[in-house]
Design a protein around this motif. Structure first.
Motif, PDB file in Angstrom:
ATOM      1  N   LEU A  50      -2.009  17.714 -14.689  1.00 41.75           N
ATOM      2  CA  LEU A  50      -2.911  18.564 -13.914  1.00 41.75           C
ATOM      3  C   LEU A  50      -4.357  18.178 -14.175  1.00 41.75           C
ATOM      4  O   LEU A  50      -4.672  17.526 -15.165  1.00 41.75           O
ATOM      5  CB  LEU A  50      -2.684  20.023 -14.303  1.00 41.75           C
ATOM      6  CG  LEU A  50      -1.221  20.474 -14.292  1.00 41.75           C
ATOM      7  CD1 LEU A  50      -1.065  21.824 -14.950  1.00 41.75           C
ATOM      8  CD2 LEU A  50      -0.695  20.489 -12.889  1.00 41.75           C
ATOM      9  N   SER A  51      -5.236  18.622 -13.307  1.00 48.78           N
ATOM     10  CA  SER A  51      -6.660  18.295 -13.456  1.00 48.78           C
ATOM     11  C   SER A  51      -7.374  19.228 -14.430  1.00 48.78           C
ATOM     12  O   SER A  51      -8.511  18.958 -14.811  1.00 48.78           O
ATOM     13  CB  SER A  51      -7.350  18.355 -12.086  1.00 48.78           C
ATOM     14  OG  SER A  51      -7.268  19.665 -11.554  1.00 48.78           O
ATOM     15  N   LYS A  52      -6.728  20.306 -14.842  1.00 51.63           N
ATOM     16  CA  LYS A  52      -7.383  21.296 -15.695  1.00 51.63           C
ATOM     17  C   LYS A  52      -6.430  21.711 -16.820  1.00 51.63           C
ATOM     18  O   LYS A  52      -5.318  22.165 -16.549  1.00 51.63           O
ATOM     19  CB  LYS A  52      -7.741  22.503 -14.834  1.00 51.63           C
ATOM     20  CG  LYS A  52      -8.750  23.439 -15.412  1.00 51.63           C
ATOM     21  CD  LYS A  52      -9.109  24.471 -14.343  1.00 51.63           C
ATOM     22  CE  LYS A  52     -10.284  25.296 -14.736  1.00 51.63           C
ATOM     23  NZ  LYS A  52     -10.635  26.262 -13.689  1.00 51.63           N
ATOM     24  N   PRO A  53      -6.840  21.562 -18.079  1.00 51.97           N
ATOM     25  CA  PRO A  53      -5.953  21.934 -19.188  1.00 51.97           C
ATOM     26  C   PRO A  53      -5.691  23.436 -19.242  1.00 51.97           C
ATOM     27  O   PRO A  53      -6.523  24.233 -18.812  1.00 51.97           O
ATOM     28  CB  PRO A  53      -6.704  21.463 -20.436  1.00 51.97           C
ATOM     29  CG  PRO A  53      -8.127  21.382 -20.022  1.00 51.97           C
ATOM     30  CD  PRO A  53      -8.132  21.088 -18.555  1.00 51.97           C
ATOM     31  N   GLY A  54      -4.525  23.786 -19.759  1.00 49.41           N
ATOM     32  CA  GLY A  54      -4.191  25.198 -19.946  1.00 49.41           C
ATOM     33  C   GLY A  54      -3.823  25.946 -18.683  1.00 49.41           C
ATOM     34  O   GLY A  54      -3.695  27.165 -18.698  1.00 49.41           O
ATOM     35  N   THR A  55      -3.643  25.243 -17.580  1.00 52.24           N
ATOM     36  CA  THR A  55      -3.262  25.894 -16.323  1.00 52.24           C
ATOM     37  C   THR A  55      -1.814  26.369 -16.422  1.00 52.24           C
ATOM     38  O   THR A  55      -0.938  25.580 -16.780  1.00 52.24           O
ATOM     39  CB  THR A  55      -3.399  24.908 -15.144  1.00 52.24           C
ATOM     40  OG1 THR A  55      -4.744  24.455 -15.086  1.00 52.24           O
ATOM     41  CG2 THR A  55      -3.026  25.564 -13.837  1.00 52.24           C
ATOM     42  N   PRO A  56      -1.542  27.635 -16.115  1.00 45.77           N
ATOM     43  CA  PRO A  56      -0.159  28.112 -16.168  1.00 45.77           C
ATOM     44  C   PRO A  56       0.713  27.356 -15.163  1.00 45.77           C
ATOM     45  O   PRO A  56       0.304  27.132 -14.031  1.00 45.77           O
ATOM     46  CB  PRO A  56      -0.252  29.590 -15.778  1.00 45.77           C
ATOM     47  CG  PRO A  56      -1.687  29.955 -15.930  1.00 45.77           C
ATOM     48  CD  PRO A  56      -2.475  28.695 -15.745  1.00 45.77           C
ATOM     49  N   VAL A  57       1.891  26.956 -15.618  1.00 42.62           N
ATOM     50  CA  VAL A  57       2.828  26.206 -14.792  1.00 42.62           C
ATOM     51  C   VAL A  57       4.122  26.995 -14.686  1.00 42.62           C
ATOM     52  O   VAL A  57       4.594  27.574 -15.662  1.00 42.62           O
ATOM     53  CB  VAL A  57       3.111  24.820 -15.420  1.00 42.62           C
ATOM     54  CG1 VAL A  57       4.239  24.112 -14.706  1.00 42.62           C
ATOM     55  CG2 VAL A  57       1.856  23.974 -15.420  1.00 42.62           C
ATOM     56  N   LYS A  58       4.700  27.018 -13.481  1.00 45.69           N
ATOM     57  CA  LYS A  58       5.995  27.662 -13.259  1.00 45.69           C
ATOM     58  C   LYS A  58       6.954  26.577 -12.796  1.00 45.69           C
ATOM     59  O   LYS A  58       6.713  25.927 -11.773  1.00 45.69           O
ATOM     60  CB  LYS A  58       5.861  28.766 -12.217  1.00 45.69           C
ATOM     61  CG  LYS A  58       7.171  29.434 -11.852  1.00 45.69           C
ATOM     62  CD  LYS A  58       7.019  30.677 -10.986  1.00 45.69           C
ATOM     63  CE  LYS A  58       6.231  30.457  -9.734  1.00 45.69           C
ATOM     64  NZ  LYS A  58       6.196  31.617  -8.828  1.00 45.69           N
ATOM     65  N   TRP A  59       8.020  26.359 -13.553  1.00 45.45           N
ATOM     66  CA  TRP A  59       9.030  25.378 -13.183  1.00 45.45           C
ATOM     67  C   TRP A  59      10.111  26.063 -12.361  1.00 45.45           C
ATOM     68  O   TRP A  59      10.553  27.158 -12.696  1.00 45.45           O
ATOM     69  CB  TRP A  59       9.645  24.745 -14.425  1.00 45.45           C
ATOM     70  CG  TRP A  59       8.717  23.793 -15.114  1.00 45.45           C
ATOM     71  CD1 TRP A  59       7.905  24.060 -16.169  1.00 45.45           C
ATOM     72  CD2 TRP A  59       8.503  22.420 -14.788  1.00 45.45           C
ATOM     73  NE1 TRP A  59       7.186  22.941 -16.522  1.00 45.45           N
ATOM     74  CE2 TRP A  59       7.545  21.920 -15.685  1.00 45.45           C
ATOM     75  CE3 TRP A  59       9.027  21.573 -13.814  1.00 45.45           C
ATOM     76  CZ2 TRP A  59       7.106  20.607 -15.653  1.00 45.45           C
ATOM     77  CZ3 TRP A  59       8.593  20.254 -13.777  1.00 45.45           C
ATOM     78  CH2 TRP A  59       7.642  19.780 -14.689  1.00 45.45           C
ATOM     79  N   MET A  60      10.555  25.383 -11.307  1.00 46.89           N
ATOM     80  CA  MET A  60      11.576  25.955 -10.434  1.00 46.89           C
ATOM     81  C   MET A  60      12.617  24.900 -10.075  1.00 46.89           C
ATOM     82  O   MET A  60      12.307  23.714  -9.984  1.00 46.89           O
ATOM     83  CB  MET A  60      10.928  26.496  -9.162  1.00 46.89           C
ATOM     84  CG  MET A  60       9.908  27.584  -9.425  1.00 46.89           C
ATOM     85  SD  MET A  60       9.175  28.239  -7.919  1.00 46.89           S
ATOM     86  CE  MET A  60      10.564  29.135  -7.248  1.00 46.89           C
ATOM     87  N   LYS A  61      13.855  25.362  -9.868  1.00 47.31           N
ATOM     88  CA  LYS A  61      14.927  24.543  -9.288  1.00 47.31           C
ATOM     89  C   LYS A  61      15.280  25.231  -7.986  1.00 47.31           C
ATOM     90  O   LYS A  61      15.840  26.328  -7.991  1.00 47.31           O
ATOM     91  CB  LYS A  61      16.132  24.480 -10.207  1.00 47.31           C
ATOM     92  CG  LYS A  61      17.264  23.680  -9.606  1.00 47.31           C
ATOM     93  CD  LYS A  61      18.508  23.718 -10.452  1.00 47.31           C
ATOM     94  CE  LYS A  61      19.601  22.955  -9.713  1.00 47.31           C
ATOM     95  NZ  LYS A  61      20.920  23.408 -10.060  1.00 47.31           N
ATOM     96  N   GLY A  62      14.901  24.629  -6.870  1.00 46.06           N
ATOM     97  CA  GLY A  62      15.052  25.313  -5.590  1.00 46.06           C
ATOM     98  C   GLY A  62      14.168  26.553  -5.594  1.00 46.06           C
ATOM     99  O   GLY A  62      12.968  26.463  -5.841  1.00 46.06           O
TER     100      GLY A  62
END
Length: 93
Positions: A50-62
């Motif tokens: 990502l371009s910005k550290p510490g950005t919350p990420v949500k992983w998804m399968k479908g």
């Protein structure tokens, strides 16, 4: 963004004020996810940057949100987010 506020310069008998508005830059992908192939029973690592550290990420399968478990390991270090899928099976495709 937290620096947005009203600032003033005071000289005793007079004061000058200005409002500062800081616009946040949008978060972008510096490196997107890449397609992977794996043999059944192996481990797969999906990585994006990502371009910005510490950005919350949500992983998804479908449409399903993934959570840390014996099957999935979610990591984030600075701007790099990783999803590790253990013991992959055909249903993980």
């Amino acid at each position: 963004k937290s620096d947005s506020d009203t600032y003033s310069c005071d000289i005793g008998d007079a004061q000058s004020r200005a409002k500062l508005t800081v616009q946040e830059t949008p978060v972008l992908f510096k490196q997107e996810l890449q397609n992977e192939e794996a043999k059944e029973g192996k481990q797969v690592r999906l990585t994006c940057e990502l371009s910005k550290p510490g950005t919350p990420v949500k992983w998804m399968k479908g449409d399903t949100v993934l959570h840390a478990s014996e099957k999935y390991e979610l990591k984030q270090h600075g701007t790099v987010a990783e999803l590790i899928i253990r013991d992959v099976k055909s249903v993980d495709a």
